[in-house]
Scaffold this active site. Structure first.
Site, PDB file in Angstrom:
ATOM      1  N   ASP A 141       0.826  -1.213   0.000  1.00 23.77           N
ATOM      2  CA  ASP A 141       0.000   0.000   0.000  1.00 23.77           C
ATOM      3  C   ASP A 141       0.861   1.264   0.000  1.00 23.77           C
ATOM      4  O   ASP A 141       0.445   2.309  -0.499  1.00 23.77           O
ATOM      5  CB  ASP A 141      -0.927   0.018   1.225  1.00 23.77           C
ATOM      6  CG  ASP A 141      -2.037  -1.026   1.126  1.00 23.77           C
ATOM      7  OD1 ASP A 141      -2.287  -1.514   0.002  1.00 23.77           O
ATOM      8  OD2 ASP A 141      -2.641  -1.360   2.162  1.00 23.77           O
ATOM      9  N   GLU A 142       2.066   1.136   0.573  1.00 24.05           N
ATOM     10  CA  GLU A 142       2.966   2.293   0.679  1.00 24.05           C
ATOM     11  C   GLU A 142       4.118   2.214  -0.333  1.00 24.05           C
ATOM     12  O   GLU A 142       5.155   2.858  -0.175  1.00 24.05           O
ATOM     13  CB  GLU A 142       3.494   2.392   2.118  1.00 24.05           C
ATOM     14  CG  GLU A 142       2.379   2.660   3.121  1.00 24.05           C
ATOM     15  CD  GLU A 142       2.839   2.599   4.569  1.00 24.05           C
ATOM     16  OE1 GLU A 142       4.061   2.603   4.812  1.00 24.05           O
ATOM     17  OE2 GLU A 142       1.972   2.547   5.461  1.00 24.05           O
ATOM     18  N   CYS A 143       3.924   1.381  -1.369  1.00 25.15           N
ATOM     19  CA  CYS A 143       4.849   1.274  -2.513  1.00 25.15           C
ATOM     20  C   CYS A 143       6.210   0.660  -2.169  1.00 25.15           C
ATOM     21  O   CYS A 143       7.164   0.826  -2.932  1.00 25.15           O
ATOM     22  CB  CYS A 143       5.057   2.644  -3.174  1.00 25.15           C
ATOM     23  SG  CYS A 143       3.522   3.350  -3.818  1.00 25.15           S
TER      24      CYS A 143
END
Length: 351
Positions: free
Chosen positions: A287-289
């Protein structure tokens, strides 16, 4: 779970640095002349493998045709016990007389522990399932190096230079050292070495085990993984792209061992607890790459080898490859997990 301090200093992980994967071989910036292999075979290679082959593969084919015109794939058998396989089967046009009506080239000579990044080109000792292959960091890049594995012994991948001439030369030197004072064998190896070295040098291929390009790649490796060859993912100037697993390699292996060797299903479900927690962490990371976290965990579970992890690997690795835009590797993985075996590796023979 304790964190593992494996992240590189920011100075070695700039965003531009990790996006240079396609320039995996700066040593080869000098123009290498094209080999005699025609465009039709080159196009068939890409069509069947969905991978671009480096020029050293074609030059090595020309070299082996010079050694043994009638059967180039066996040109190294008598001296080194190596057989040219994989893409060399296409160059020999063996795929046109395949006993298997539907060969899957994603699986052609794909050994048990070969991650999608590794593509077998040379087959060695059958007992240990020794083989060598090109290791790519992305499907659309040329290989970063030639890797070596013995599938009956484990998942470790050793690096043998950045081209097939270097890999065979290094293997030859090792064999000569092992054979010692055997005069006849020594003369044959000496003759082959002279021809190999001469051809490589005339074409401008390095015979070093660790080239400048490979050393530059080492700076981009975010973690070694269980196989030791390391993985490369883009990491930007804000350190986004990879985060450490909340376990050391030794700790993760203990978790895997508890799951794989559990005495019953109840014990196994309990042992899966820490791994499921890590899968949750991976979801947060995605989700936070920080796509490298799921990539690392998936590769580590693949390297452990137990079928109990296949479901989790299918959760992790295809997603990681998709997020990293390395979808061909996802296709290779799916095909491999569906028929992963130490046997039936030649897709051109009757299955």
């Amino acid at each position: 779970m304790t964190g593992r301090a494996k992240r590189k200093p920011k100075s070695t992980q700039s965003g531009s640095g990790n996006r240079e994967v396609k320039k995996a071989r700066p040593d080869e910036s000098k123009a290498v002349p094209l080999s005699e292999v025609g465009s039709d075979l080159r196009e068939q290679m890409v069509q069947l493998y969905k991978l671009q082959m480096p020029e050293d593969l074609y030059h090595f084919w020309d070299f082996c045709k010079g050694l043994c015109p009638d059967n180039p794939r066996d040109a190294l058998m008598d001296t080194l016990g190596l057989k040219l396989v994989g893409p060399f089967d296409i160059l020999a046009e063996a795929h046109k007389s395949s006993q298997n009506p539907q060969p899957n080239f994603h699986l052609h000579w794909r050994y048990f522990y070969d991650p999608p990044e590794l593509q077998t080109i040379l087959q060695g000792c059958g007992d240990s399932q020794h083989h060598m292959g090109y290791y790519r960091d992305t499907p659309d890049s040329l290989p970063s190096f030639v890797g070596e594995n013995e599938a009956r012994k484990g998942c470790t991948i050793m690096q043998l230079g950045d081209n097939v001439f270097a890999a065979v030369h290094l293997y030859l030197l090792r064999k000569r050292k092992e054979r010692g004072s055997q005069k006849a064998a020594g003369e044959a190896l000496g003759s082959l070495e002279a021809k190999l070295r001469g051809r490589a040098e005339s074409l401008g291929f390095s015979l070093e085990q660790k080239t400048k390009g490979m050393k530059q790649r080492d700076k981009k490796v975010v973690t070694k993984t269980f196989h030791g060859a390391g993985i490369v993912v883009p990491v930007d100037k804000n350190d986004v792209g990879y985060r450490e697993l909340p376990e050391t390699d030794a700790g993760l292996k203990r978790i895997c061992k508890a799951i794989a060797e559990a005495r019953n299903d109840e014990e196994r479900v309990k042992a899966f607890g820490p791994l499921q927690e890590m899968v949750t962490f991976v979801q947060f990371a995605n989700d936070e790459c920080d796509y490298g976290m799921g990539y690392e965990l998936g590769i580590d579970l693949f390297c452990y080898g137990s079928h109990y992890f296949y479901k989790v690997i299918r959760q992790l690795l295809p997603m990681a490859y998709n997020l990293l835009k390395r979808n061909v590797f996802g296709e290779i993985l799916e095909a491999h997990l569906s028929s992963r075996s130490h046997d039936n590796l030649d897709q051109l023979s009757a299955q």
